[in-house]
Write an enzyme that holds these catalytic residues in place. Structure first.
Site, PDB file in Angstrom:
ATOM      1  N   ARG A   1     -13.308  -8.966   0.641  1.00 26.98           N
ATOM      2  CA  ARG A   1     -11.890  -8.629   0.467  1.00 26.98           C
ATOM      3  C   ARG A   1     -11.043  -9.871   0.706  1.00 26.98           C
ATOM      4  O   ARG A   1     -10.067 -10.139  -0.002  1.00 26.98           O
ATOM      5  CB  ARG A   1     -11.471  -7.529   1.454  1.00 26.98           C
ATOM      6  CG  ARG A   1     -12.119  -6.180   1.264  1.00 26.98           C
ATOM      7  CD  ARG A   1     -11.697  -5.518  -0.029  1.00 26.98           C
ATOM      8  NE  ARG A   1     -10.254  -5.365  -0.129  1.00 26.98           N
ATOM      9  CZ  ARG A   1      -9.543  -4.379   0.421  1.00 26.98           C
ATOM     10  NH1 ARG A   1     -10.163  -3.414   1.087  1.00 26.98           N
ATOM     11  NH2 ARG A   1      -8.231  -4.303   0.267  1.00 26.98           N
TER      12      ARG A   1
ATOM     13  N   GLN B   1      -9.724  -3.986  -3.918  1.00 29.14           N
ATOM     14  CA  GLN B   1     -11.054  -3.593  -3.449  1.00 29.14           C
ATOM     15  C   GLN B   1     -12.109  -3.902  -4.499  1.00 29.14           C
ATOM     16  O   GLN B   1     -13.185  -4.434  -4.201  1.00 29.14           O
ATOM     17  CB  GLN B   1     -11.055  -2.082  -3.150  1.00 29.14           C
ATOM     18  CG  GLN B   1     -12.403  -1.534  -2.741  1.00 29.14           C
ATOM     19  CD  GLN B   1     -12.824  -2.028  -1.370  1.00 29.14           C
ATOM     20  OE1 GLN B   1     -12.084  -1.928  -0.418  1.00 29.14           O
ATOM     21  NE2 GLN B   1     -14.029  -2.575  -1.258  1.00 29.14           N
TER      22      GLN B   1
ATOM     23  N   ASP C   1     -17.493   6.838  -1.705  1.00 26.06           N
ATOM     24  CA  ASP C   1     -16.282   6.683  -0.890  1.00 26.06           C
ATOM     25  C   ASP C   1     -16.065   8.018  -0.187  1.00 26.06           C
ATOM     26  O   ASP C   1     -16.732   9.016  -0.503  1.00 26.06           O
ATOM     27  CB  ASP C   1     -15.102   6.306  -1.814  1.00 26.06           C
ATOM     28  CG  ASP C   1     -13.812   6.004  -1.049  1.00 26.06           C
ATOM     29  OD1 ASP C   1     -13.865   5.794   0.179  1.00 26.06           O
ATOM     30  OD2 ASP C   1     -12.737   5.969  -1.693  1.00 26.06           O
TER      31      ASP C   1
ATOM     32  N   CYS D   1     -16.420   1.228   0.115  1.00 25.88           N
ATOM     33  CA  CYS D   1     -15.242   0.394   0.427  1.00 25.88           C
ATOM     34  C   CYS D   1     -14.862   0.470   1.898  1.00 25.88           C
ATOM     35  O   CYS D   1     -14.167  -0.417   2.388  1.00 25.88           O
ATOM     36  CB  CYS D   1     -14.071   0.813  -0.455  1.00 25.88           C
ATOM     37  SG  CYS D   1     -13.509   2.503  -0.139  1.00 25.88           S
TER      38      CYS D   1
ATOM     39  N   HIS E   1      -7.105   1.073  -6.669  1.00 20.76           N
ATOM     40  CA  HIS E   1      -7.304   0.130  -5.559  1.00 20.76           C
ATOM     41  C   HIS E   1      -7.911  -1.162  -6.131  1.00 20.76           C
ATOM     42  O   HIS E   1      -9.062  -1.500  -5.854  1.00 20.76           O
ATOM     43  CB  HIS E   1      -8.221   0.765  -4.513  1.00 20.76           C
ATOM     44  CG  HIS E   1      -8.212   0.089  -3.172  1.00 20.76           C
ATOM     45  ND1 HIS E   1      -7.399  -0.992  -2.869  1.00 20.76           N
ATOM     46  CD2 HIS E   1      -8.928   0.344  -2.033  1.00 20.76           C
ATOM     47  CE1 HIS E   1      -7.617  -1.358  -1.619  1.00 20.76           C
ATOM     48  NE2 HIS E   1      -8.536  -0.573  -1.091  1.00 20.76           N
TER      49      HIS E   1
ATOM     50  N   ARG F   1       0.894  -1.174   0.000  1.00 16.67           N
ATOM     51  CA  ARG F   1       0.000   0.000   0.000  1.00 16.67           C
ATOM     52  C   ARG F   1       0.920   1.209   0.000  1.00 16.67           C
ATOM     53  O   ARG F   1       1.678   1.416   0.950  1.00 16.67           O
ATOM     54  CB  ARG F   1      -0.910  -0.006   1.224  1.00 16.67           C
ATOM     55  CG  ARG F   1      -1.642   1.315   1.407  1.00 16.67           C
ATOM     56  CD  ARG F   1      -2.803   1.234   2.361  1.00 16.67           C
ATOM     57  NE  ARG F   1      -3.919   0.530   1.748  1.00 16.67           N
ATOM     58  CZ  ARG F   1      -5.157   0.534   2.226  1.00 16.67           C
ATOM     59  NH1 ARG F   1      -5.438   1.196   3.334  1.00 16.67           N
ATOM     60  NH2 ARG F   1      -6.118  -0.123   1.616  1.00 16.67           N
TER      61      ARG F   1
HETATM   62  N1   CP Z   1     -11.232  -0.484   1.989  1.00 19.33           N
HETATM   63  C1   CP Z   1      -9.974  -0.546   2.438  1.00 19.33           C
HETATM   64  O1   CP Z   1      -8.999  -0.699   1.683  1.00 19.33           O
HETATM   65  O2   CP Z   1      -9.864  -0.488   3.798  1.00 19.33           O
HETATM   66  P1   CP Z   1      -8.534  -0.296   4.628  1.00 19.33           P
HETATM   67  O3   CP Z   1      -7.999   1.072   4.329  1.00 19.33           O
HETATM   68  O4   CP Z   1      -8.969  -0.452   6.060  1.00 19.33           O
HETATM   69  O5   CP Z   1      -7.533  -1.357   4.228  1.00 19.33           O
HETATM   70  N1  NVA Z   2     -10.171   6.558  -1.350  1.00 15.02           N
HETATM   71  C1  NVA Z   2      -9.789   6.100  -0.031  1.00 15.02           C
HETATM   72  C2  NVA Z   2      -9.919   4.599   0.056  1.00 15.02           C
HETATM   73  C3  NVA Z   2      -9.560   4.018   1.384  1.00 15.02           C
HETATM   74  C4  NVA Z   2      -9.689   2.530   1.396  1.00 15.02           C
HETATM   75  C5  NVA Z   2      -8.366   6.538   0.266  1.00 15.02           C
HETATM   76  O1  NVA Z   2      -7.514   6.441  -0.618  1.00 15.02           O
HETATM   77  O2  NVA Z   2      -8.117   6.995   1.390  1.00 15.02           O
END
Ligand code: CP
Ligand code: NVA
Length: 324
Positions: A310, A154, A242, A282, A151, A124
């Site tokens: 997930r 997801q 989101d 998400c 992502h 990440r």
């Molecule tokens: N939706 C998602 O990726 O959640 P987290 O940021 O908790 O991993």
């Molecule tokens: N769009 C959000 C998704 C988190 C899972 C972010 O990038 O913070």
């Protein structure tokens, strides 16, 4: 009836040595469907088992997966780690700040070193370019666990959830309300490749960028862009949103909230969608901002199934990347 687990070694008899999962747009509809079929089969195969019980098939036995986090995570971190253990693999989880990467060691050197210790890396990252650089320099597969751009893990879970609740993707109209962010982009790629209608409904300042618009046009995708929630929502079977402020966007918060307020998903919006429409997010969610509590905690919300999936979707992605 249970679906048969696909053996990826049979589906791809001559696998590329480094089959990464960086973006939905890198894959054909056939590959995405194979991964989803495996996710469904693995979910069904462990019905009723405790979360920590091993899967009937220990397909990651002997495999180590390194996970690197430059940003916070609840779902991605825990679902990957539990999923790897269920499949018999080993997970090593690191915050980038605890690694030499956080003190300036190059991505290229990190990629080469981790390739000697692990069989796969899930990362990440703040910058999508860094994930591409990791993949270019590693000799093992890289999985994108969220970047500023996309992502994809997801969205595999989201596709699985839509099919579970509503059936064929080609019969759905997905309306995205809010920011055209990383999750929206990956959703648009999936909709385009799998033939699902989608409307990206955003404030004018937060719509798709030129690269995404070009991809939509080149692909002939049924993905359009609107700034008008009232017309966009008509006949929507999936309403998705989101956070208005993604990780890394925090500096713009007050101005952004003002621009996004007409795009909140409330019960009026859900009432204007197709009968039986589902609400998706998400997570993490901000009740009173992008969605009201009434909607996310109400009967049309499928967010907990989405979160659970997930786990199953990522297990199938790992099998795909590791050719197991
Ligand atoms: N939706 C998602 O990726 O959640 P987290 O940021 O908790 O991993
Ligand atoms: N769009 C959000 C998704 C988190 C899972 C972010 O990038 O913070």
């Amino acid at each position: 009836m249970l679906e048969t687990l696909q053996n990826f070694a049979d589906v791809w008899p001559s696998p590329a040595p480094n089959r990464s999962f960086l973006d939905i747009a890198d894959f054909s509809a056939e590959t995405l469907r194979e991964i989803l079929a495996n996710a469904r089969a693995m979910k069904a195969a462990r019905q009723g088992l405790p979360k920590g019980a091993p899967d009937p098939e220990q397909v990651l036995n002997g495999h180590a997966v390194a996970m690197i986090f430059e940003k916070a995570s609840t779902r991605t971190r825990i679902s990957f780690e539990v999923g790897i253990r269920q499949m018999g693999g080993q997970a090593v989880v690191m915050s980038a700040g605890d690694m030499q990467l956080g003190r300036g060691e190059t991505i290229s050197d990190t990629a080469k070193v981790l390739s000697r210790f692990a069989d796969c890396i899930m990362i990440r990252a703040n910058k999508h370019d860094d994930v591409e650089a990791l993949a270019a320099n590693a000799s093992i597969p890289i999985i994108n666990g969220l970047t500023d751009l996309s992502h994809p893990c997801q969205i595999m879970a989201d596709l699985m959830t839509i099919e579970e609740h509503l059936g064929a993707l080609s019969e759905q109209k997905l309306v995205w309300l809010g920011d055209c962010n990383n999750v929206a982009r990956s959703t648009a790629e999936a909709a385009g490749i799998l033939g699902m209608e989608m409307v990206l409904c955003t404030p004018p300042q937060h719509g798709p960028d030129a690269a995404l618009l070009a991809m939509i046009e080149a692909g002939g995708w049924k993905v359009s862009h609107s700034n008008d929630p009232e017309s966009a929502i008509v006949d929507a079977s999936v309403v998705m949103t989101d956070t208005w402020i993604s990780m890394g966007d925090e500096h713009e918060s007050i101005e952004r909230r003002h621009r996004f307020s007409p795009f909140q998903v409330d019960s009026t919006v859900m009432g204007d969608a197709r009968e039986g429409a589902i609400f998706m997010h998400c997570l993490p969610a901000h009740r009173g901002e992008e969605v009201t509590a009434e909607v996310i905690d109400g009967p049309q919300s499928v967010v907990w199934d989405q979160a659970e999936n997930r786990l199953h979707a990522q297990k199938a992605i790992l099998r795909f990347c590791l050719n197991q």
